[in-house]
Design a protein around this motif. Structure first.
Motif, PDB file in Angstrom:
ATOM      1  N   SER A  92       0.847  -1.196   0.000  1.00 38.02           N
ATOM      2  CA  SER A  92       0.000   0.000   0.000  1.00 38.02           C
ATOM      3  C   SER A  92       0.878   1.241   0.000  1.00 38.02           C
ATOM      4  CB  SER A  92      -0.906   0.011   1.235  1.00 38.02           C
ATOM      5  OG  SER A  92      -1.671  -1.184   1.314  1.00 38.02           O
ATOM      6  N   PHE A 150       0.929   5.698  -0.422  1.00 37.76           N
ATOM      7  CA  PHE A 150       0.113   6.892  -0.257  1.00 37.76           C
ATOM      8  C   PHE A 150       0.957   8.140  -0.469  1.00 37.76           C
ATOM      9  CE2 PHE A 150      -3.257   4.371   1.613  1.00 37.76           C
ATOM     10  CZ  PHE A 150      -2.579   3.333   2.226  1.00 37.76           C
ATOM     11  N   TYR A 154       0.748  12.159   0.747  1.00 42.19           N
ATOM     12  CA  TYR A 154       0.120  13.150   1.602  1.00 42.19           C
ATOM     13  C   TYR A 154       0.721  14.520   1.284  1.00 42.19           C
ATOM     14  CZ  TYR A 154      -1.897   9.586   4.726  1.00 42.19           C
ATOM     15  OH  TYR A 154      -2.631   8.541   5.259  1.00 42.19           O
ATOM     16  N   PRO A 199      -0.725  16.353   7.909  1.00 45.04           N
ATOM     17  CA  PRO A 199      -0.749  15.723   6.581  1.00 45.04           C
ATOM     18  C   PRO A 199      -2.181  15.461   6.103  1.00 45.04           C
ATOM     19  CG  PRO A 199       0.847  14.632   8.011  1.00 45.04           C
ATOM     20  CD  PRO A 199       0.039  15.538   8.883  1.00 45.04           C
ATOM     21  N   LEU A 233      -4.295  13.417   3.094  1.00 48.48           N
ATOM     22  CA  LEU A 233      -4.193  12.364   2.087  1.00 48.48           C
ATOM     23  C   LEU A 233      -4.681  12.869   0.736  1.00 48.48           C
ATOM     24  CD1 LEU A 233      -3.678   9.322   1.489  1.00 48.48           C
ATOM     25  CD2 LEU A 233      -6.085   8.944   2.027  1.00 48.48           C
ATOM     26  N   SER A 258      -3.889   7.416  -3.050  1.00 47.99           N
ATOM     27  CA  SER A 258      -3.470   6.086  -2.628  1.00 47.99           C
ATOM     28  C   SER A 258      -3.332   5.235  -3.889  1.00 47.99           C
ATOM     29  CB  SER A 258      -4.488   5.469  -1.679  1.00 47.99           C
ATOM     30  OG  SER A 258      -5.753   5.363  -2.303  1.00 47.99           O
ATOM     31  N   TYR A 287      -2.300   0.982  -5.052  1.00 48.64           N
ATOM     32  CA  TYR A 287      -2.049  -0.356  -4.521  1.00 48.64           C
ATOM     33  C   TYR A 287      -1.497  -1.317  -5.562  1.00 48.64           C
ATOM     34  CZ  TYR A 287      -5.123   1.474  -0.858  1.00 48.64           C
ATOM     35  OH  TYR A 287      -5.686   2.252   0.138  1.00 48.64           O
ATOM     36  N   LEU A 337       4.563  14.201   1.228  1.00 45.59           N
ATOM     37  CA  LEU A 337       5.070  13.051   1.970  1.00 45.59           C
ATOM     38  C   LEU A 337       4.649  11.757   1.279  1.00 45.59           C
ATOM     39  CD1 LEU A 337       3.952  14.332   5.476  1.00 45.59           C
ATOM     40  CD2 LEU A 337       6.329  14.058   4.780  1.00 45.59           C
ATOM     41  N   ILE A 376       3.144   1.183   3.412  1.00 47.18           N
ATOM     42  CA  ILE A 376       2.920   0.156   4.430  1.00 47.18           C
ATOM     43  C   ILE A 376       3.725  -1.068   4.010  1.00 47.18           C
ATOM     44  CG2 ILE A 376       1.262  -1.322   5.593  1.00 47.18           C
ATOM     45  CD1 ILE A 376      -0.799   0.852   5.250  1.00 47.18           C
ATOM     46  N   GLN A 409       2.390  -4.016   9.696  1.00 47.29           N
ATOM     47  CA  GLN A 409       1.294  -3.068   9.549  1.00 47.29           C
ATOM     48  C   GLN A 409       1.551  -1.743  10.230  1.00 47.29           C
ATOM     49  OE1 GLN A 409      -2.356  -4.895  10.733  1.00 47.29           O
ATOM     50  NE2 GLN A 409      -2.661  -5.796   8.726  1.00 47.29           N
ATOM     51  N   LYS A 410       2.333  -0.885   9.633  1.00 47.06           N
ATOM     52  CA  LYS A 410       2.363   0.491  10.087  1.00 47.06           C
ATOM     53  C   LYS A 410       2.742   1.362   8.904  1.00 47.06           C
ATOM     54  CE  LYS A 410       7.104   0.334  11.857  1.00 47.06           C
ATOM     55  NZ  LYS A 410       7.937   0.225  13.074  1.00 47.06           N
ATOM     56  N   LEU A 411       2.231   2.556   8.879  1.00 44.71           N
ATOM     57  CA  LEU A 411       2.479   3.497   7.795  1.00 44.71           C
ATOM     58  C   LEU A 411       3.827   4.162   8.042  1.00 44.71           C
ATOM     59  CD1 LEU A 411       0.909   4.602   5.354  1.00 44.71           C
ATOM     60  CD2 LEU A 411      -0.030   6.344   6.850  1.00 44.71           C
ATOM     61  N   VAL A 412       4.756   3.994   7.096  1.00 44.35           N
ATOM     62  CA  VAL A 412       6.093   4.558   7.235  1.00 44.35           C
ATOM     63  C   VAL A 412       6.245   5.706   6.247  1.00 44.35           C
ATOM     64  CG1 VAL A 412       8.560   4.100   7.100  1.00 44.35           C
ATOM     65  CG2 VAL A 412       7.010   2.322   7.946  1.00 44.35           C
ATOM     66  N   PHE A 413       6.683   6.853   6.740  1.00 44.23           N
ATOM     67  CA  PHE A 413       6.792   8.059   5.932  1.00 44.23           C
ATOM     68  C   PHE A 413       8.224   8.343   5.519  1.00 44.23           C
ATOM     69  CE2 PHE A 413       2.663  10.152   6.061  1.00 44.23           C
ATOM     70  CZ  PHE A 413       2.035   9.481   7.083  1.00 44.23           C
ATOM     71  N   GLY A 414       8.358   8.976   4.353  1.00 48.66           N
ATOM     72  CA  GLY A 414       9.607   9.610   4.000  1.00 48.66           C
ATOM     73  C   GLY A 414       9.696  10.968   4.677  1.00 48.66           C
TER      74      GLY A 414
END
Lengths: 114, 110
Positions: free
Chosen positions: B32, B34, B36, B44, B46, B49, B51, B88, B92, B96-101
């Protein structure tokens, strides 16, 4: 409410003070996340809840940080004995189902430790 | 190696041009992706997205995903000064966690 609501918007704490930050997710959203964002950086993951279960707390920087979501809705992030390096914006996000679905953020709480 | 990498910028484009924002990620199991947008002092928001491999268009925004190259991009057509913000990229990975640049700052000049 229509969106994720966080309170307070701003918090100034003296070093050593305990603080509690509140997050009210979008109604019906199963998943809730806490992030910490320092100036000029992307959000850094702290912890993740699915309903009332805390499935991941690997991002909490120390045992001074504690989060709960006892009834699977509102969540509280507590920081004990605050230190200057805790100064940041704390962001809460929620998503409808599991962590793989779109997450929506609240306005954040800006914490300043003096 | 960071899990999600973006050029911090700033990326400067004139009004009306196409802005191209890029992101690479390290976990091949990521499913996944995304984008932002974050205005200064705001949280942030959204905007896209995606997939599956290929392009996804929404108005002036197109997200592109290439899983073989572990690469995600965002194109903004007909850029407007109001598009000036930090963008941003978030992924994922297998867990299961959303990791950002760290985000790319975009400046659109009138």
């Amino acid at each position: 409410g229509a969106g994720v609501s966080q309170s307070p918007r701003y918090k100034v704490a003296k070093r050593g003070q305990d603080v509690a930050l509140r997050c009210d997710p979008i109604s019906g959203h199963v998943s809730l996340f806490w992030y910490q964002q320092a100036l000029g950086q992307g959000p850094e993951f702290l912890t993740y809840f699915q309903n009332e279960a805390q499935l991941d707390k690997s991002g909490l920087p120390s045992d001074r940080f504690f989060a709960e979501r006892p009834e699977g809705s509102v969540s509280t992030l507590k920081i004990q004995r605050t230190q200057q390096e805790d100064s940041a914006v704390y962001l809460c996000a929620s998503s409808l189902r599991d962590a793989n679905t779109e997450a929506f953020f609240g306005q954040g709480t800006r914490l300043t430790v003096v | 190696q960071k899990e999600v990498e973006q050029n911090s910028g700033p990326l400067s484009v004139p009004e009306g041009a196409i802005a191209s924002l890029n992101c690479t990620y390290s976990d091949r199991g990521s499913q996944s992706f995304f984008w932002y947008r974050q205005y200064s002092g705001k949280s942030p928001e959204l905007i896209m997205s995606i997939y599956s491999n290929g392009d996804k268009e929404d108005g002036r925004f197109t997200a592109q995903l290439n899983k073989a190259s572990q690469y995600v991009s965002l194109l903004i057509r007909d850029s407007q000064p109001s598009d000036s913000a930090t963008y941003l990229c978030a992924v994922i990975p297998g867990f299961q966690k959303l990791v950002f640049g760290t985000g790319t700052r975009l400046l659109v000049s009138p």
